[in-house]
Scaffold this active site. Sequence first.
Site, PDB file in Angstrom:
ATOM      1  N   CYS A 115       6.193   4.961  -9.851  1.00  0.00           N
ATOM      2  CA  CYS A 115       7.355   4.473  -9.094  1.00  0.00           C
ATOM      3  C   CYS A 115       8.359   3.812 -10.051  1.00  0.00           C
ATOM      4  CB  CYS A 115       6.909   3.549  -7.968  1.00  0.00           C
ATOM      5  SG  CYS A 115       8.189   3.287  -6.712  1.00  0.00           S
ATOM      6  N   HIS A 209       2.900   6.379  -5.117  1.00  0.00           N
ATOM      7  CA  HIS A 209       1.907   5.364  -5.479  1.00  0.00           C
ATOM      8  C   HIS A 209       0.494   5.915  -5.332  1.00  0.00           C
ATOM      9  CE1 HIS A 209       4.385   1.686  -5.960  1.00  0.00           C
ATOM     10  NE2 HIS A 209       5.247   2.383  -5.229  1.00  0.00           N
ATOM     11  N   GLU A 211      -2.164   4.794  -6.422  1.00  0.00           N
ATOM     12  CA  GLU A 211      -3.142   3.713  -6.201  1.00  0.00           C
ATOM     13  C   GLU A 211      -3.315   3.363  -4.729  1.00  0.00           C
ATOM     14  OE1 GLU A 211       0.669   1.381  -6.094  1.00  0.00           O
ATOM     15  OE2 GLU A 211      -0.066   3.198  -7.092  1.00  0.00           O
TER      16      GLU A 211
END
Length: 240
Positions: A115, A209, A211
Amino acid sequence: MTGRPLIGISTYLEAGTRWGVWELEAALLPAGYPRLVQAAGGLAAMLPPDDPERAAAAVARIDALVIAGGPDVEPVRYGAERDARTGPPARARDAWELALIDAALAARVPLLGVCRGMQLLNVALGGTLVQHLDGHAEVVGVFGRHSVKPVPGTLYAGVAPEETVVPTYHHQAVDRLGVGLVVSAYAVDGTVEAVELPSRGWVLGVQWHPEMGEDLRVVEALVRAAGCSSDAGGAGLPRQ
């Protein structure tokens, strides 16, 4: 290589953070980042903002680098006036992470930008950003989801060859590409969702993202590249 590759991850530096009885300045990293690196086979190390002159020494001790998501890049970094919708600057973090990126590229250490990290990679190579983009952060503080389509023949397409739904939260995007970067994925609306730098080995930026999702492929590929790089030269030694 013996053991797991060491993956350095940049962090926030925030004032007034509370935990237990304490309210202090803290170096912060959402737990999804180290958990993702660990699940992908790496060891996670936090790299909080520091003197940019120490970036090369930090990069020399890791096998790969992740530039994490976070606040908007200060527009002065890419020669633009600040839009009213651009967030407050994080100057220490901008300086530190730009130095980390420069050091990783110089040493050919595998690099993943997430990002903000992708946007900063673009800025580091002379690119610019769109300061406000509608439709990619629908609810404040809530991650959305949309699909990204890989560009055939790219590094990213080799990792995830099919159109994929990803977790997303951003209001800025790549505008003019930095020198040497190529686009490796787009959103349906044409927004650049991934970039890479073929001339410097394993270098990838993703606008989403990973994660916050369950797809390990991007970070697994980073960890594999880190292992190969470490096998070739050893952590902290020049990459060829």
